[in-house]
Design a protein around this motif. Structure first.
Motif, PDB file in Angstrom:
ATOM      1  N   VAL A   1      40.599 -14.713  -2.404  1.00 27.92           N
ATOM      2  CA  VAL A   1      40.278 -13.154  -2.063  1.00 27.92           C
ATOM      3  C   VAL A   1      40.558 -12.514  -0.630  1.00 27.92           C
ATOM      4  CG1 VAL A   1      38.418 -11.473  -2.434  1.00 27.92           C
ATOM      5  CG2 VAL A   1      38.905 -12.984  -4.206  1.00 27.92           C
ATOM      6  N   MET A   2      40.083 -13.489   0.290  1.00 31.41           N
ATOM      7  CA  MET A   2      40.265 -13.236   1.746  1.00 31.41           C
ATOM      8  C   MET A   2      41.726 -13.255   2.102  1.00 31.41           C
ATOM      9  SD  MET A   2      37.522 -13.351   3.880  1.00 31.41           S
ATOM     10  CE  MET A   2      38.079 -13.901   5.549  1.00 31.41           C
TER      11      MET A   2
ATOM     12  N   SER B   1      36.908 -12.498 -17.137  1.00 28.65           N
ATOM     13  CA  SER B   1      35.583 -12.816 -16.480  1.00 28.65           C
ATOM     14  C   SER B   1      34.825 -14.186 -16.782  1.00 28.65           C
ATOM     15  CB  SER B   1      34.555 -11.816 -16.856  1.00 28.65           C
ATOM     16  OG  SER B   1      34.437 -11.942 -18.320  1.00 28.65           O
ATOM     17  N   LEU B   2      35.482 -14.709 -18.122  1.00 26.95           N
ATOM     18  CA  LEU B   2      34.832 -15.895 -18.523  1.00 26.95           C
ATOM     19  C   LEU B   2      35.633 -17.266 -17.915  1.00 26.95           C
ATOM     20  CD1 LEU B   2      33.777 -15.115 -22.373  1.00 26.95           C
ATOM     21  CD2 LEU B   2      32.526 -15.263 -20.199  1.00 26.95           C
TER      22      LEU B   2
ATOM     23  N   TYR C   1      40.270 -10.548  -7.158  1.00 23.23           N
ATOM     24  CA  TYR C   1      40.950 -11.872  -7.484  1.00 23.23           C
ATOM     25  C   TYR C   1      41.512 -11.931  -8.900  1.00 23.23           C
ATOM     26  CZ  TYR C   1      40.180 -16.515  -9.177  1.00 23.23           C
ATOM     27  OH  TYR C   1      40.536 -18.045  -9.562  1.00 23.23           O
ATOM     28  N   ASP C   2      41.091 -10.773  -9.799  1.00 19.18           N
ATOM     29  CA  ASP C   2      41.859 -10.615 -11.028  1.00 19.18           C
ATOM     30  C   ASP C   2      43.286  -9.916 -10.982  1.00 19.18           C
ATOM     31  OD1 ASP C   2      39.760 -11.999 -12.221  1.00 19.18           O
ATOM     32  OD2 ASP C   2      38.708 -10.258 -13.038  1.00 19.18           O
ATOM     33  N   GLY C   3      43.673  -9.416  -9.762  1.00 18.33           N
ATOM     34  CA  GLY C   3      44.757  -8.454  -9.636  1.00 18.33           C
ATOM     35  C   GLY C   3      44.324  -7.128 -10.131  1.00 18.33           C
TER      36      GLY C   3
ATOM     37  N   LEU D   1      46.912  -4.646  -9.128  1.00 23.38           N
ATOM     38  CA  LEU D   1      46.819  -4.266  -7.458  1.00 23.38           C
ATOM     39  C   LEU D   1      47.979  -4.294  -6.675  1.00 23.38           C
ATOM     40  CD1 LEU D   1      44.413  -3.833  -5.405  1.00 23.38           C
ATOM     41  CD2 LEU D   1      44.258  -6.295  -5.074  1.00 23.38           C
ATOM     42  N   GLY D   2      48.978  -5.193  -6.928  1.00 29.12           N
ATOM     43  CA  GLY D   2      49.879  -5.146  -6.121  1.00 29.12           C
ATOM     44  C   GLY D   2      50.968  -4.099  -6.107  1.00 29.12           C
ATOM     45  N   SER D   3      51.247  -3.628  -7.416  1.00 27.96           N
ATOM     46  CA  SER D   3      51.975  -2.511  -7.709  1.00 27.96           C
ATOM     47  C   SER D   3      51.265  -1.177  -7.351  1.00 27.96           C
ATOM     48  CB  SER D   3      52.333  -2.546  -9.236  1.00 27.96           C
ATOM     49  OG  SER D   3      53.093  -3.438  -9.758  1.00 27.96           O
ATOM     50  N   TRP D   4      50.114  -1.348  -7.417  1.00 30.15           N
ATOM     51  CA  TRP D   4      49.422  -0.079  -6.969  1.00 30.15           C
ATOM     52  C   TRP D   4      49.520   0.205  -5.602  1.00 30.15           C
ATOM     53  CZ3 TRP D   4      44.970   1.027  -4.109  1.00 30.15           C
ATOM     54  CH2 TRP D   4      44.195   2.043  -4.281  1.00 30.15           C
TER      55      TRP D   4
END
Length: 335
Positions: free
Chosen positions: A183-184, A166-167, A261-263, A279-282
């Protein structure tokens, strides 16, 4: 414990008439308070409910300790323990098992030889003794299994990694692509991959009124996955509108924006079933799960092999299997 002893002045430490008992019991009270606070690091393995134990609880308990030692020649131990563990600290506790744990702590200091009450001495010597205690407490000091410490460290590591992520600078990546554009693109990709909800009404109509236990499980799973798919589609569409400025970005959309954005998988999408995948695997796993139940709903016949982890409530499926076996056994006995 070091902080608690720094809060106690020399005058306060020596004001009690029964100094011999007070010094030892004060050390026990500090240890008791520290155990309750530090046990929070084990999350649900520590307390069933997160409680807000604070310094006020310690100060009130210390006053009670001093008053009772001064007022009574024979110390009323049961009353003192009840007031401290049952009222001062126990007033925060709402769970019966947590209350039982609190009572256990007040009756027993520690089973480890490292933690013991030092001999009667001055307050500075107590502070020096506390400095010699291990910097990293062993799980046994809390009455916990060593695996609980592993779980705690994993949670701390995940929080640390999320904080570091986040930083990081997020204005643009190496290719000059802005965060919003990325993100879009990811949101469009997820929207294109997510399948359409399974037709619940059509499946229920084809099954008919005489539903088997497995049919009930199928309909329940379809209902849960449909809720997830509809929620995902709506949140992603709203996210795209929010990025484009058509709607206001709510806190939920902000979280989804950051997670994509962070996946990571947004927390509101994990309510159907838990997962540690990216996110991709999920997303790929979700497509396979929906396909599994979609084929079952289309054929209206249970598959030869069940994907147990695809069920959002596998316990219900196992119960349905037992019911089917029992019904089949009962019918065979009749015939």
């Amino acid at each position: 414990m070091k902080r608690l002893y720094n809060m106690i002045s020399d005058t306060q430490f020596s004001i009690c008439k029964c100094k011999h008992k007070y010094k030892k019991l004060l050390y026990s009270l500090c240890f008791f308070h520290a155990i309750l606070i530090e046990r929070k690091k084990f999350q649900q393995l520590g307390w069933n409910v997160v409680y807000s134990f604070n310094d006020s609880d310690f100060e009130v308990s210390e006053n009670l300790l001093s008053i009772y030692l001064d007022e009574y020649r024979d110390t009323p131990w049961d009353a003192l323990k009840y007031l401290i563990a049952g009222i001062c600290y126990g007033g925060h506790v709402t769970d019966d098992w947590d209350r039982r744990l609190l009572t256990t702590y007040i009756n027993r200091l520690s089973a480890l030889p490292t933690y013991f009450i030092p001999t009667d001495t001055e307050i500075e010597n107590y502070r020096e003794f506390i400095n010699t205690l291990p910097a990293i407490d062993h799980p046994n000091a809390f009455g916990q299994h060593p695996n609980a410490d592993t779980t705690s460290l994993m949670i701390d590591t995940r929080i640390l990694c999320e904080t570091l992520m986040s930083l990081q600078v997020t204005s643009s990546d190496a290719s000059g692509e802005s965060k919003e554009v990325k993100v879009m693109a990811l949101a469009d990709d997820v929207l294109n991959k997510v399948p359409e909800p399974i037709n619940y009404e059509l499946t229920e109509r084809h099954i008919g009124p005489r539903k088997t236990p497995l049919d009930v499980v199928l309909l329940q799973e379809i209902s849960r996955y449909n809720v997830l798919l509809i929620k995902m589609e709506k949140s992603l569409v709203d996210l795209k509108k929010g990025i484009q400025g058509f709607i206001v970005m709510s806190s939920e959309l902000e979280e989804i924006f950051t997670c994509i954005y962070d996946g990571r998988v947004p927390s509101m999408w994990l309510k159907a079933y838990p997962s540690l995948k990216t996110l991709g695997s999920w997303t790929y796993d979700l497509v396979l799960r929906v396909q599994h139940f979609s084929k079952w709903a289309t054929k209206l016949k249970p598959p030869l092999l069940f994907w147990l982890s695809a069920f959002t409530f596998p316990t219900g499926f196992l119960t349905a299997v037992l019911q089917v076996v029992n019904i089949s056994t009962f019918n065979n006995r009749i015939h």
